[in-house]
Motif scaffolding. Structure first.
Motif, PDB file in Angstrom:
ATOM      1  N   VAL A 327      44.787   4.856  23.565  1.00 51.23           N
ATOM      2  CA  VAL A 327      43.450   4.687  22.980  1.00 51.23           C
ATOM      3  C   VAL A 327      42.799   3.414  23.517  1.00 51.23           C
ATOM      4  CG1 VAL A 327      42.210   4.215  20.826  1.00 51.23           C
ATOM      5  CG2 VAL A 327      43.937   6.023  20.892  1.00 51.23           C
ATOM      6  N   GLN A 328      43.570   2.336  23.578  1.00 54.26           N
ATOM      7  CA  GLN A 328      43.036   1.062  24.085  1.00 54.26           C
ATOM      8  C   GLN A 328      42.684   1.140  25.559  1.00 54.26           C
ATOM      9  OE1 GLN A 328      45.661  -2.231  23.123  1.00 54.26           O
ATOM     10  NE2 GLN A 328      46.089  -1.381  21.108  1.00 54.26           N
ATOM     11  N   GLN A 329      43.368   2.020  26.301  1.00 55.15           N
ATOM     12  CA  GLN A 329      43.087   2.177  27.729  1.00 55.15           C
ATOM     13  C   GLN A 329      41.930   3.130  28.003  1.00 55.15           C
ATOM     14  OE1 GLN A 329      46.988   3.418  29.065  1.00 55.15           O
ATOM     15  NE2 GLN A 329      47.592   1.320  29.600  1.00 55.15           N
ATOM     16  N   MET A 330      41.189   3.452  26.935  1.00 58.26           N
ATOM     17  CA  MET A 330      39.955   4.239  27.047  1.00 58.26           C
ATOM     18  C   MET A 330      40.180   5.709  27.374  1.00 58.26           C
ATOM     19  SD  MET A 330      37.926   1.945  26.184  1.00 58.26           S
ATOM     20  CE  MET A 330      37.770   0.151  26.098  1.00 58.26           C
ATOM     21  N   MET A 331      41.369   6.228  27.091  1.00 65.17           N
ATOM     22  CA  MET A 331      41.555   7.669  27.210  1.00 65.17           C
ATOM     23  C   MET A 331      40.771   8.358  26.083  1.00 65.17           C
ATOM     24  SD  MET A 331      45.599   8.036  28.168  1.00 65.17           S
ATOM     25  CE  MET A 331      45.520   9.825  28.015  1.00 65.17           C
ATOM     26  N   PRO A 332      40.300   9.589  26.279  1.00 68.59           N
ATOM     27  CA  PRO A 332      39.548  10.278  25.227  1.00 68.59           C
ATOM     28  C   PRO A 332      40.353  10.355  23.930  1.00 68.59           C
ATOM     29  CG  PRO A 332      39.373  11.459  27.307  1.00 68.59           C
ATOM     30  CD  PRO A 332      40.397  10.393  27.514  1.00 68.59           C
ATOM     31  N   VAL A 333      39.725   9.978  22.824  1.00 65.14           N
ATOM     32  CA  VAL A 333      40.427   9.932  21.548  1.00 65.14           C
ATOM     33  C   VAL A 333      41.003  11.299  21.157  1.00 65.14           C
ATOM     34  CG1 VAL A 333      40.146   9.558  19.058  1.00 65.14           C
ATOM     35  CG2 VAL A 333      39.219   7.891  20.690  1.00 65.14           C
ATOM     36  N   PRO A 334      40.232  12.399  21.247  1.00 65.49           N
ATOM     37  CA  PRO A 334      40.817  13.698  20.875  1.00 65.49           C
ATOM     38  C   PRO A 334      42.058  14.042  21.701  1.00 65.49           C
ATOM     39  CG  PRO A 334      38.435  13.876  21.026  1.00 65.49           C
ATOM     40  CD  PRO A 334      38.798  12.536  21.574  1.00 65.49           C
ATOM     41  N   LEU A 335      42.020  13.734  23.003  1.00 64.79           N
ATOM     42  CA  LEU A 335      43.171  14.017  23.863  1.00 64.79           C
ATOM     43  C   LEU A 335      44.384  13.202  23.428  1.00 64.79           C
ATOM     44  CD1 LEU A 335      44.121  15.559  26.384  1.00 64.79           C
ATOM     45  CD2 LEU A 335      43.378  13.595  27.758  1.00 64.79           C
ATOM     46  N   CYS A 336      44.164  11.926  23.089  1.00 64.40           N
ATOM     47  CA  CYS A 336      45.265  11.063  22.627  1.00 64.40           C
ATOM     48  C   CYS A 336      45.881  11.611  21.344  1.00 64.40           C
ATOM     49  CB  CYS A 336      44.755   9.643  22.384  1.00 64.40           C
ATOM     50  SG  CYS A 336      44.243   8.748  23.865  1.00 64.40           S
ATOM     51  N   ILE A 337      45.024  12.009  20.406  1.00 67.57           N
ATOM     52  CA  ILE A 337      45.512  12.492  19.121  1.00 67.57           C
ATOM     53  C   ILE A 337      46.244  13.822  19.284  1.00 67.57           C
ATOM     54  CG2 ILE A 337      44.838  13.234  16.804  1.00 67.57           C
ATOM     55  CD1 ILE A 337      44.650  10.201  17.323  1.00 67.57           C
ATOM     56  N   GLU A 338      45.737  14.702  20.135  1.00 65.44           N
ATOM     57  CA  GLU A 338      46.390  15.995  20.348  1.00 65.44           C
ATOM     58  C   GLU A 338      47.785  15.821  20.947  1.00 65.44           C
ATOM     59  OE1 GLU A 338      43.613  18.054  22.769  1.00 65.44           O
ATOM     60  OE2 GLU A 338      42.253  18.543  21.101  1.00 65.44           O
ATOM     61  N   GLY A 339      47.913  14.983  21.971  1.00 67.51           N
ATOM     62  CA  GLY A 339      49.220  14.744  22.576  1.00 67.51           C
ATOM     63  C   GLY A 339      50.180  14.087  21.613  1.00 67.51           C
ATOM     64  N   TRP A 340      49.669  13.146  20.845  1.00 70.64           N
ATOM     65  CA  TRP A 340      50.478  12.441  19.841  1.00 70.64           C
ATOM     66  C   TRP A 340      50.955  13.406  18.768  1.00 70.64           C
ATOM     67  CZ3 TRP A 340      48.375  11.670  14.777  1.00 70.64           C
ATOM     68  CH2 TRP A 340      49.141  10.848  13.941  1.00 70.64           C
ATOM     69  N   ALA A 341      50.050  14.267  18.283  1.00 69.51           N
ATOM     70  CA  ALA A 341      50.417  15.222  17.233  1.00 69.51           C
ATOM     71  C   ALA A 341      51.465  16.211  17.731  1.00 69.51           C
ATOM     72  CB  ALA A 341      49.161  15.959  16.753  1.00 69.51           C
ATOM     73  N   ASP A 342      51.325  16.637  18.979  1.00 71.02           N
ATOM     74  CA  ASP A 342      52.285  17.577  19.547  1.00 71.02           C
ATOM     75  C   ASP A 342      53.683  16.962  19.602  1.00 71.02           C
ATOM     76  OD1 ASP A 342      52.801  20.163  20.841  1.00 71.02           O
ATOM     77  OD2 ASP A 342      53.184  18.960  22.627  1.00 71.02           O
ATOM     78  N   ASP A 343      53.765  15.709  20.021  1.00 63.02           N
ATOM     79  CA  ASP A 343      55.073  15.048  20.105  1.00 63.02           C
ATOM     80  C   ASP A 343      55.650  14.745  18.722  1.00 63.02           C
ATOM     81  OD1 ASP A 343      55.276  15.137  22.829  1.00 63.02           O
ATOM     82  OD2 ASP A 343      54.491  13.121  23.174  1.00 63.02           O
ATOM     83  N   LEU A 344      54.787  14.379  17.765  1.00 63.11           N
ATOM     84  CA  LEU A 344      55.296  14.134  16.411  1.00 63.11           C
ATOM     85  C   LEU A 344      55.876  15.406  15.812  1.00 63.11           C
ATOM     86  CD1 LEU A 344      52.944  11.738  14.393  1.00 63.11           C
ATOM     87  CD2 LEU A 344      55.066  11.241  15.580  1.00 63.11           C
ATOM     88  N   SER A 345      55.194  16.524  16.045  1.00 65.84           N
ATOM     89  CA  SER A 345      55.707  17.798  15.546  1.00 65.84           C
ATOM     90  C   SER A 345      57.093  18.082  16.133  1.00 65.84           C
ATOM     91  CB  SER A 345      54.729  18.921  15.905  1.00 65.84           C
ATOM     92  OG  SER A 345      55.227  20.169  15.497  1.00 65.84           O
ATOM     93  N   ARG A 346      57.249  17.784  17.422  1.00 66.54           N
ATOM     94  CA  ARG A 346      58.545  18.001  18.083  1.00 66.54           C
ATOM     95  C   ARG A 346      59.620  17.078  17.488  1.00 66.54           C
ATOM     96  NH1 ARG A 346      56.746  17.404  22.721  1.00 66.54           N
ATOM     97  NH2 ARG A 346      56.366  19.614  23.157  1.00 66.54           N
ATOM     98  N   ILE A 347      59.244  15.822  17.220  1.00 67.25           N
ATOM     99  CA  ILE A 347      60.192  14.882  16.615  1.00 67.25           C
ATOM    100  C   ILE A 347      60.621  15.362  15.230  1.00 67.25           C
ATOM    101  CG2 ILE A 347      60.380  12.542  15.645  1.00 67.25           C
ATOM    102  CD1 ILE A 347      58.592  11.603  17.987  1.00 67.25           C
ATOM    103  N   HIS A 348      59.664  15.845  14.438  1.00 65.19           N
ATOM    104  CA  HIS A 348      59.992  16.312  13.092  1.00 65.19           C
ATOM    105  C   HIS A 348      60.898  17.534  13.103  1.00 65.19           C
ATOM    106  CE1 HIS A 348      57.478  14.024  10.060  1.00 65.19           C
ATOM    107  NE2 HIS A 348      57.128  13.468  11.217  1.00 65.19           N
ATOM    108  N   ARG A 349      60.935  18.241  14.237  1.00 66.08           N
ATOM    109  CA  ARG A 349      61.841  19.384  14.350  1.00 66.08           C
ATOM    110  C   ARG A 349      63.194  18.981  14.917  1.00 66.08           C
ATOM    111  NH1 ARG A 349      57.185  21.601  16.685  1.00 66.08           N
ATOM    112  NH2 ARG A 349      58.216  21.721  18.726  1.00 66.08           N
ATOM    113  N   GLY A 350      63.378  17.674  15.153  1.00 64.80           N
ATOM    114  CA  GLY A 350      64.663  17.195  15.616  1.00 64.80           C
ATOM    115  C   GLY A 350      64.759  16.915  17.096  1.00 64.80           C
ATOM    116  N   GLY A 351      63.630  17.007  17.810  1.00 63.20           N
ATOM    117  CA  GLY A 351      63.637  16.721  19.243  1.00 63.20           C
ATOM    118  C   GLY A 351      62.946  15.407  19.534  1.00 63.20           C
ATOM    119  N   VAL A 352      63.365  14.711  20.555  1.00 62.61           N
ATOM    120  CA  VAL A 352      62.758  13.441  20.955  1.00 62.61           C
ATOM    121  C   VAL A 352      62.033  13.624  22.270  1.00 62.61           C
ATOM    122  CG1 VAL A 352      63.160  11.024  21.514  1.00 62.61           C
ATOM    123  CG2 VAL A 352      64.551  12.131  19.762  1.00 62.61           C
ATOM    124  N   PRO A 353      60.692  13.401  22.297  1.00 65.61           N
ATOM    125  CA  PRO A 353      59.943  13.601  23.545  1.00 65.61           C
ATOM    126  C   PRO A 353      60.201  12.471  24.538  1.00 65.61           C
ATOM    127  CG  PRO A 353      58.505  12.707  21.876  1.00 65.61           C
ATOM    128  CD  PRO A 353      59.831  12.981  21.203  1.00 65.61           C
TER     129      PRO A 353
END
Length: 356
Positions: A327-353
């Motif tokens: 976010v600080q590096q000026m990447m699009p906010v929606p893109l940052c949140i989507e990638g972050w949410a995808d990885d968090l979902s994977r972590i909550h299922r027991g996988g580490v991205p």
């Protein structure tokens, strides 16, 4: 008398008091420390103490009743000069320091500081947001720091040294201010009437990194709504990356009207998430019976292995930090949140991205 609400900064004030007592007060001080911890208020109280007509300078205190003190409390003392970065600006404008282009050197802070004091024995200038001076503004100030007007004192206020020119740093006496403790901050929120519930004040203080200014931002109902919605989503038995991203992006759009504000709100969102996972680890490793839905979900996906569950929560923190960097590096906010949410979902299922 004027230092009651600034007791935490007593060592800094005492250092300057001893300098005044010895007749060795510096002509320029650089107050360093996080925003919202009392640096500007301390500078203002020091100016009032030096202007007070009843209490000697060497005591560095103020009566609060003499004409000079009343002028200071009303913000009308003619020998106190203050400037700061205007709202909405990223740099401290040169005209505030040197005057407008068509009257340069005959207006502005440095011109006013050079004039003979009107009511006091000296003139005092407070430069807030000194870290936002550009090179031209800093160089304009440099000559005054090298050859200050007789009796003049400058207080420069900045969160850190890094953004200031070395020539500015070397010509000021540096005074470091520590962040407020969580207990001090929580107490202030209640004392000032900003938060009546002590538990809520504790929660805000824990997120504020010792800054009263940050704590005040967190009192915004929209930020509270963002935090509540985030926690509700993260505490689901199964974290859906689509729901997490869609709902939070919609809420960011609702709160923030432009891209810079969206980045700021996204930063808060990620800070809330980091705090949530830190607390999850602390409670999960404490051995208490009810550790909360997030820990229980992580534990279920690791077959009850406490250390593996804490590793997953730590991975979630790492992913939040990486998203904040994006976010600080000026990447699009929606893109940052989507990638972050995808990885968090994977972590909550027991996988580490893989963090990249």
């Amino acid at each position: 008398m004027v230092w009651t609400d600034l007791r935490r900064h007593a060592p800094q004030v005492e250092m300057i008091r001893r300098a005044v007592e010895r007749g060795r007060i510096a002509h320029a001080y650089l107050f360093l420390g996080p925003d919202g911890i009392g640096k500007r208020l301390t500078a203002h109280r020091l100016a009032q103490s030096l202007f007070c007509q009843r209490i000697p300078d060497e005591q560095l205190d103020a009566c609060g009743e003499c004409p000079a003190c009343r002028q200071m409390l009303a913000g009308t003392h003619p020998d106190l000069l203050t400037i700061g970065c205007p709202e909405g600006k990223r740099e401290l404008p040169l005209p505030l320091i040197l005057g407008p282009e068509d009257n340069r050197g005959r207006e502005g802070l440095l011109h006013d500081l050079s004039l003979h004091p009107m009511n006091a024995a000296r003139r005092i200038a407070i430069i807030d947001d000194a870290d936002k001076m550009n090179e031209e503004s800093a160089n304009a100030l440099l000559k005054t720091l090298e050859e200050p007007p007789p009796g003049a004192i400058l207080f420069l206020i900045s969160p850190s040294l890094e953004t200031l020119l070395p020539t500015i740093r070397s010509r000021c006496q540096k005074v470091q201010f520590a962040p407020l403790t969580d207990d001090e901050l929580s107490g202030l929120l209640v004392e000032l009437g900003w938060e009546s519930d002590s538990a809520a004040a504790d929660a805000i203080a824990a997120l504020s990194e010792g800054s009263l200014a940050t704590a005040r931002q967190l009192l915004d109902p929209q930020l509270r709504k963002l935090r509540d919605q985030l926690l509700a989503l993260l505490e689901q038995p199964e974290v859906s990356s689509v729901s997490l991203a869609d709902e939070l992006i919609a809420l960011i759009d609702e709160i923030a009207s432009d891209i810079p504000q969206q980045r700021q709100v996204a930063g808060w969102l990620l800070r809330f998430a980091i705090d949530h996972y830190r607390r999850t680890i602390e409670v999960g490793l404490s051995g208490v019976q009810d550790c909360g839905p997030t820990w229980n979900a992580l534990l279920a996906h690791t077959g009850g292995d406490v250390l593996e569950a804490s590793d997953l929560a730590a991975a979630a923190i790492d992913r939040c930090v990486l998203a904040d960097l994006h976010v600080q590096q000026m990447m699009p906010v929606p893109l940052c949140i989507e990638g972050w949410a995808d990885d968090l979902s994977r972590i909550h299922r027991g996988g580490v991205p893989l963090l990249t």
